[in-house]
Structures are given as structure tokens and as C-alpha cells.
Write a protein that holds these residues in place. Structure first.
Motif, PDB file in Angstrom:
ATOM      1  N   GLU A   1       2.624   9.200  -6.085  1.00 60.26           N
ATOM      2  CA  GLU A   1       3.150  10.511  -5.686  1.00 60.26           C
ATOM      3  C   GLU A   1       4.339  10.917  -6.555  1.00 60.26           C
ATOM      4  OE1 GLU A   1       5.132  12.692  -1.748  1.00 60.26           O
ATOM      5  OE2 GLU A   1       4.031  10.790  -1.527  1.00 60.26           O
TER       6      GLU A   1
ATOM      7  N   GLU B   1       0.838  -1.202   0.000  1.00 58.83           N
ATOM      8  CA  GLU B   1       0.000   0.000   0.000  1.00 58.83           C
ATOM      9  C   GLU B   1       0.877   1.258   0.000  1.00 58.83           C
ATOM     10  OE1 GLU B   1      -3.835   1.859   2.426  1.00 58.83           O
ATOM     11  OE2 GLU B   1      -2.968  -0.068   3.015  1.00 58.83           O
ATOM     12  N   LYS B   2       1.909   1.252   0.824  1.00 54.67           N
ATOM     13  CA  LYS B   2       2.848   2.371   0.892  1.00 54.67           C
ATOM     14  C   LYS B   2       3.616   2.500  -0.428  1.00 54.67           C
ATOM     15  CE  LYS B   2       6.698   4.074   3.773  1.00 54.67           C
ATOM     16  NZ  LYS B   2       7.836   4.016   2.852  1.00 54.67           N
TER      17      LYS B   2
ATOM     18  N   LYS C   1       1.364   4.100  -3.055  1.00 52.60           N
ATOM     19  CA  LYS C   1       1.166   5.515  -2.741  1.00 52.60           C
ATOM     20  C   LYS C   1       2.375   6.332  -3.179  1.00 52.60           C
ATOM     21  CE  LYS C   1       0.288   8.651   1.148  1.00 52.60           C
ATOM     22  NZ  LYS C   1       0.125   8.749   2.622  1.00 52.60           N
TER      23      LYS C   1
END
Length: 254
Positions: free
Chosen positions: A179, A171-172, A175
Motif C-alpha cells: 500500500e 500478512e499485515k 499489505k
């Protein structure tokens, strides 16, 4: 000069080891293998009833002690790593420690999980007009990364990216990739245990892949491949086999 042999055992399938690697395992008197990752079936190639050590339970000092003592007693010591030892294999420290005892190493390369994953996905990692670059990396964990190599920094290239050791924090990872500049709809494939009998393939996009992976309960021993090469909407055929393309072996066909 005395030496230890380091073998890349491949991604999992015991037949995805090189002939040279198999020959080394066959001739070993001592086998030190990464038991948490290497398929133990590759050890079955040994013909000499070798003494086997599982390095997953050992420290660096213990590995070196076993190797040095074996080599001093004129035994053939083979260190078996998963995939290719040049990628996240922690071999440099072993090489440097063995040098202190005037012991050299021979390295036999292996098939990394990235190529096994690409094969099972039936994907070409470098497609004309999609990506001509492959970035191999990992997210930052207990092993730090230079700031310029953060996922956010690397994402700006929008190249094909292979991420090792990242499914536990997918998930990180997603993200940070968004970004950094990948569109949310960028194709992503996660391959668990590439080439093993229990292999799993999960496909999606940066927007939804983390939930799919969590749903499958996958947290480790999987590779993340980011980029539309795995699901291209369009791409150009290569020039290499174009009937109008001339090179030293072929004249244009028209």
C-alpha cells in the motif's frame, strides 16, 4: 563512579560476541540476562560462578534492585542484552533509573540480528543502483509509533527495510508495504534465529512471503528484510575498486 555494564551479546551464536563483551561476562559477579532472547551459552564464559538472573521474568524495578544492591556491595554487575542494546533494548529507562542512585553504565555494543541475517543471506544491504539506504523499524503493536513512521509512510522510499518484531503479523506488514509503494514482486527474506543452530531462511516476494512464513510456523524471533538487494536482477559494481576510479590510495590502472 559506580557502574553497571550493559553487554550486547550478539544475535545468537555465542562466538558472535565482542572480546570486550566476553571479558565483561567473565568478570561478572552478577549476570542479568534477557533469557527469552539471549543464547544462555554466552553465560558459560563466566569464570566467577556468578549469580544469574533471568530478566524475562522480572520487572524493571526488580532488575534495578538487583543491580543497585549488587553494586552497593561492590560486586560487578553485568546486564546482558540480545543483539545490540541500542536497538529495541529498553536500556534508556535502565540508565535513567540507575542515575537516581548515582550509578553510571558502560555499554558494550554487539552484533545485531540484521547483520547476522544479511551474512547468512550472503547479501549486501546497500547495492549501487538498487538501494543506498537501510531503514530499521518495527510494525506498530503494543508499543505505539509516530504516524510519520508507519510502514505505509516509510515504504514510499523503496529502500532496503529491516523489520524487527513483525513476523507475528507478517500478512499485515506486507499489505501495508505494498500500500505504501513497494511493488508486489519486491524481494523479501525472513530469517528465523539468525546464527543459531536452528536458523531458517525463507525467501520470496511481498506477494507470497506471508504464506511461506506461515507454512514454516514462524511467528517470532525472526527478522524481515525487504528490498531487491537480497535478490537483485541487476546492479552496478561499486566505484571503489573500479580500475578507472582514482582516490588517495590508488591511481587509475588504464
Amino acid at each position: 563512579m559506580k557502574k553497571m555494564i550493559i553487554v550486547g551479546a550478539g544475535p545468537g551464536d555465542k562466538e558472535l560476541i565482542t572480546i570486550k563483551g566476553k571479558n565483561a561476562i567473565e568478570s561478572a559477579d552478577i549476570l542479568i540476562y534477557a533469557g527469552s532472547l539471549v543464547n544462555p551459552e554466552v553465560l558459560d564464559y563466566n569464570k566467577k560462578d556468578a549469580k544469574i538472573y533471568n530478566s524475562a521474568t522480572m520487572t524493571l524495578d526488580e532488575v534495578i534492585d538487583v543491580a543497585v544492591n549488587g553494586i552497593k556491595n561492590e560486586l560487578t554487575v553485568v546486564r546482558v542484552h540480545t543483539g545490540d542494546p541500542a536497538l529495541y533494548g529498553a536500556i534508556k529507562e535502565q540508565i535513567d533509573e540507575l542515575k537516581k542512585y548515582e550509578i553510571d553504565v558502560e555499554i558494550i555494543p554487539g552484533v545485531t540480528s540484521l547483520f547476522a541475517a544479511a551474512a547468512t543471506l550472503k547479501s549486501e544491504l546497500t547495492l549501487p543502483d538498487v538501494s543506498q539506504t537501510v531503514i530499521i523499524t518495527r510494525p506498530e503493536g503494543r508499543t505505539p509509533k509516530p504516524a510519520k513512521e508507519s510502514l505505509i509512510a516509510l515504504a514510499k522510499h523503496n529502500a532496503t527495510m529491516a523489520i524487527y518484531l513483525g513476523t507475528g503479523m507478517i500478512e499485515k506488514v506486507c499489505k501495508e508495504l505494498i500500500e505504501g509503494g513497494y511493488p508486489e514482486d519486491t524481494a523479501v527474506s525472513v530469517v528465523y534465529h539468525a546464527s543459531w543452530p536452528d536458523e531458517k531462511k525463507i525467501t520470496g516476494t511481498l506477494k507470497d512471503i506471508s504464506e511461506k512464513v506461515k507454512g514454516e510456523g514462524i511467528t517470532k524471533t525472526a527478522l524481515i528484510i525487504v528490498g531487491n538487494v537480497t535478490n537483485p536482477s541487476n546492479y552496478d559494481y561499486s566505484k571503489l575498486y573500479d580500475k578507472d576510479f582514482e582516490h588517495e590510495y590508488r591511481k587509475p590502472k588504464n
